[in-house]
Motif scaffolding. Structure first.
Motif, PDB file in Angstrom:
ATOM      1  N   PRO A 122      13.224   8.409   4.119  1.00  0.00           N
ATOM      2  CA  PRO A 122      12.065   8.591   3.327  1.00  0.00           C
ATOM      3  C   PRO A 122      11.283   7.239   2.883  1.00  0.00           C
ATOM      4  CG  PRO A 122      14.082   9.072   2.075  1.00  0.00           C
ATOM      5  CD  PRO A 122      14.327   8.691   3.275  1.00  0.00           C
ATOM      6  N   ILE A 123      10.022   7.170   3.153  1.00  0.00           N
ATOM      7  CA  ILE A 123       9.398   5.999   2.651  1.00  0.00           C
ATOM      8  C   ILE A 123       8.500   6.337   1.428  1.00  0.00           C
ATOM      9  CG2 ILE A 123       9.712   4.803   4.706  1.00  0.00           C
ATOM     10  CD1 ILE A 123       6.762   5.346   5.195  1.00  0.00           C
ATOM     11  N   THR A 124       7.921   5.487   0.716  1.00  0.00           N
ATOM     12  CA  THR A 124       6.900   5.617  -0.106  1.00  0.00           C
ATOM     13  C   THR A 124       5.790   4.679  -0.105  1.00  0.00           C
ATOM     14  OG1 THR A 124       8.110   4.041  -1.855  1.00  0.00           O
ATOM     15  CG2 THR A 124       8.557   6.259  -2.141  1.00  0.00           C
ATOM     16  N   HIS A 125       5.931   3.587   0.437  1.00  0.00           N
ATOM     17  CA  HIS A 125       4.868   2.440   0.570  1.00  0.00           C
ATOM     18  C   HIS A 125       5.037   1.609   2.000  1.00  0.00           C
ATOM     19  CE1 HIS A 125       5.458   2.855  -3.800  1.00  0.00           C
ATOM     20  NE2 HIS A 125       4.127   2.315  -3.825  1.00  0.00           N
ATOM     21  N   THR A 126       4.100   1.046   2.214  1.00  0.00           N
ATOM     22  CA  THR A 126       4.144  -0.005   3.469  1.00  0.00           C
ATOM     23  C   THR A 126       3.827  -1.237   3.254  1.00  0.00           C
ATOM     24  OG1 THR A 126       1.861   0.414   3.960  1.00  0.00           O
ATOM     25  CG2 THR A 126       3.681   1.810   5.051  1.00  0.00           C
ATOM     26  N   VAL A 127       4.371  -2.395   3.678  1.00  0.00           N
ATOM     27  CA  VAL A 127       4.144  -3.704   3.274  1.00  0.00           C
ATOM     28  C   VAL A 127       3.629  -4.324   4.352  1.00  0.00           C
ATOM     29  CG1 VAL A 127       5.012  -5.708   2.253  1.00  0.00           C
ATOM     30  CG2 VAL A 127       5.664  -3.638   1.426  1.00  0.00           C
ATOM     31  N   VAL A 128       2.662  -4.778   4.405  1.00  0.00           N
ATOM     32  CA  VAL A 128       2.060  -5.627   5.603  1.00  0.00           C
ATOM     33  C   VAL A 128       1.614  -7.094   5.504  1.00  0.00           C
ATOM     34  CG1 VAL A 128      -0.008  -5.569   7.087  1.00  0.00           C
ATOM     35  CG2 VAL A 128       0.735  -3.553   6.138  1.00  0.00           C
ATOM     36  N   SER A 129       2.459  -7.823   6.424  1.00  0.00           N
ATOM     37  CA  SER A 129       2.245  -9.217   6.167  1.00  0.00           C
ATOM     38  C   SER A 129       1.797  -9.750   7.562  1.00  0.00           C
ATOM     39  CB  SER A 129       3.635  -9.974   5.785  1.00  0.00           C
ATOM     40  OG  SER A 129       4.553  -9.725   7.049  1.00  0.00           O
ATOM     41  N   ARG A 131      10.027  -4.707  -9.434  1.00  0.00           N
ATOM     42  CA  ARG A 131      10.014  -3.547  -8.804  1.00  0.00           C
ATOM     43  C   ARG A 131      10.685  -3.854  -7.594  1.00  0.00           C
ATOM     44  NH1 ARG A 131       3.851  -1.600  -7.525  1.00  0.00           N
ATOM     45  NH2 ARG A 131       5.117   0.217  -6.949  1.00  0.00           N
ATOM     46  N   LYS A 132      11.526  -2.761  -6.862  1.00  0.00           N
ATOM     47  CA  LYS A 132      12.568  -3.092  -5.957  1.00  0.00           C
ATOM     48  C   LYS A 132      12.139  -2.331  -4.540  1.00  0.00           C
ATOM     49  CE  LYS A 132      16.311  -4.793  -8.811  1.00  0.00           C
ATOM     50  NZ  LYS A 132      17.537  -4.512  -9.436  1.00  0.00           N
ATOM     51  N   PHE A 133      12.048  -2.609  -3.488  1.00  0.00           N
ATOM     52  CA  PHE A 133      11.475  -1.616  -2.306  1.00  0.00           C
ATOM     53  C   PHE A 133      12.563  -1.751  -1.136  1.00  0.00           C
ATOM     54  CE2 PHE A 133       7.790  -3.176  -4.487  1.00  0.00           C
ATOM     55  CZ  PHE A 133       6.903  -1.883  -4.790  1.00  0.00           C
ATOM     56  N   PHE A 134      13.348  -0.908  -0.739  1.00  0.00           N
ATOM     57  CA  PHE A 134      14.335  -0.728   0.147  1.00  0.00           C
ATOM     58  C   PHE A 134      13.626  -0.691   1.740  1.00  0.00           C
ATOM     59  CE2 PHE A 134      17.686   1.271   2.683  1.00  0.00           C
ATOM     60  CZ  PHE A 134      18.567   0.598   2.522  1.00  0.00           C
ATOM     61  N   ALA A 173       0.797  -1.258  -0.124  1.00  0.00           N
ATOM     62  CA  ALA A 173       0.214  -0.055  -0.092  1.00  0.00           C
ATOM     63  C   ALA A 173       0.979   1.414  -0.017  1.00  0.00           C
ATOM     64  CB  ALA A 173      -1.021   0.220   1.379  1.00  0.00           C
ATOM     65  N   LYS A 174       0.288   2.374  -0.736  1.00  0.00           N
ATOM     66  CA  LYS A 174       1.178   3.602  -0.666  1.00  0.00           C
ATOM     67  C   LYS A 174       0.860   4.055   0.850  1.00  0.00           C
ATOM     68  CE  LYS A 174       0.758   5.082  -5.098  1.00  0.00           C
ATOM     69  NZ  LYS A 174       0.632   6.359  -6.218  1.00  0.00           N
ATOM     70  N   ALA A 175       2.127   4.777   1.212  1.00  0.00           N
ATOM     71  CA  ALA A 175       2.223   5.301   2.659  1.00  0.00           C
ATOM     72  C   ALA A 175       1.438   6.517   2.583  1.00  0.00           C
ATOM     73  CB  ALA A 175       3.648   5.769   2.894  1.00  0.00           C
ATOM     74  N   THR A 176       0.840   6.575   3.886  1.00  0.00           N
ATOM     75  CA  THR A 176      -0.046   7.992   4.194  1.00  0.00           C
ATOM     76  C   THR A 176       0.958   9.201   4.114  1.00  0.00           C
ATOM     77  OG1 THR A 176      -0.171   7.667   6.588  1.00  0.00           O
ATOM     78  CG2 THR A 176      -1.694   6.561   5.238  1.00  0.00           C
ATOM     79  N   TYR A 229       6.468  -3.291   7.053  1.00  0.00           N
ATOM     80  CA  TYR A 229       7.642  -2.994   6.659  1.00  0.00           C
ATOM     81  C   TYR A 229       7.315  -1.620   5.965  1.00  0.00           C
ATOM     82  CZ  TYR A 229       8.650  -7.945   6.700  1.00  0.00           C
ATOM     83  OH  TYR A 229       8.884  -9.295   7.181  1.00  0.00           O
ATOM     84  N   TYR A 230       8.334  -0.781   6.355  1.00  0.00           N
ATOM     85  CA  TYR A 230       8.356   0.740   5.922  1.00  0.00           C
ATOM     86  C   TYR A 230       9.273   0.897   4.566  1.00  0.00           C
ATOM     87  CZ  TYR A 230       5.448   1.630   9.832  1.00  0.00           C
ATOM     88  OH  TYR A 230       4.477   1.759  10.715  1.00  0.00           O
ATOM     89  N   VAL A 231       8.723   0.926   3.494  1.00  0.00           N
ATOM     90  CA  VAL A 231       9.751   0.659   2.543  1.00  0.00           C
ATOM     91  C   VAL A 231       9.883   1.905   1.516  1.00  0.00           C
ATOM     92  CG1 VAL A 231       9.347  -1.846   2.405  1.00  0.00           C
ATOM     93  CG2 VAL A 231       8.058  -0.475   0.906  1.00  0.00           C
ATOM     94  N   GLN A 232      10.952   2.046   0.746  1.00  0.00           N
ATOM     95  CA  GLN A 232      11.269   3.116  -0.397  1.00  0.00           C
ATOM     96  C   GLN A 232      11.411   2.544  -1.674  1.00  0.00           C
ATOM     97  OE1 GLN A 232      14.703   5.387  -0.079  1.00  0.00           O
ATOM     98  NE2 GLN A 232      13.683   7.287  -1.113  1.00  0.00           N
ATOM     99  N   GLU A 233      10.554   2.578  -2.562  1.00  0.00           N
ATOM    100  CA  GLU A 233      10.738   2.096  -3.933  1.00  0.00           C
ATOM    101  C   GLU A 233      11.757   2.709  -4.604  1.00  0.00           C
ATOM    102  OE1 GLU A 233       8.050   0.978  -7.841  1.00  0.00           O
ATOM    103  OE2 GLU A 233       7.294   2.309  -6.397  1.00  0.00           O
TER     104      GLU A 233
END
Length: 129
Positions: free
Chosen positions: A78-85, A102-105, A62-65, A121-125
């Protein structure tokens, strides 16, 4: 009787999980790539990522708020997305999650409640990795 109740509760949980998922927001497979120190052709050190096909995370992307983005930018991550598992964290900060090219750091990992039931997971694309 206890066995029937347990089966019913498990079925009810799955129905609730499916109810909140929408098309395009379903679980995706992310491969975990661990950092590896290597050298380039000139002998300079560089960081490379080794994708281990055995480690993967099935999660929702999901995109980060705006509030999450601002909070992470304040600590210079900086983050762009969140990944929830579901389950425990299988990746840590500094690793890479790869999904369909697509790569997410991974900037940070949060386990709400510390029970190992869910992980954020707080990730940056990134396109340069």
């Amino acid at each position: 009787m206890a066995e029937c109740t347990t089966i019913w509760q498990a079925a009810q949980r799955e129905v609730i999980e499916i109810f909140y998922l929408r098309p395009g927001n379903l679980r995706k497979d992310f491969f975990v790539a661990a950092p590896r120190d290597t050298t380039d052709t000139k002998g300079r050190p560089r960081k490379d990522y080794d994708i281990d096909q055995g480690r993967f995370i099935r999660a929702v992307l999901a995109k980060a708020t705006p509030q999450e983005k601002q909070r992470w930018e304040q600590i210079q991550h900086p983050i762009t997305h969140t990944v929830v598992s579901n389950g425990k964290a299988l990746a840590k900060a500094g690793e890479l999650l790869v999904h369909d090219g697509r790569k997410f750091f991974v900037q940070g990992v949060d386990e709400p409640g510390e029970y190992g039931l869910a992980c954020i997971y707080y990730v940056q694309e990134r396109e340069d990795l």
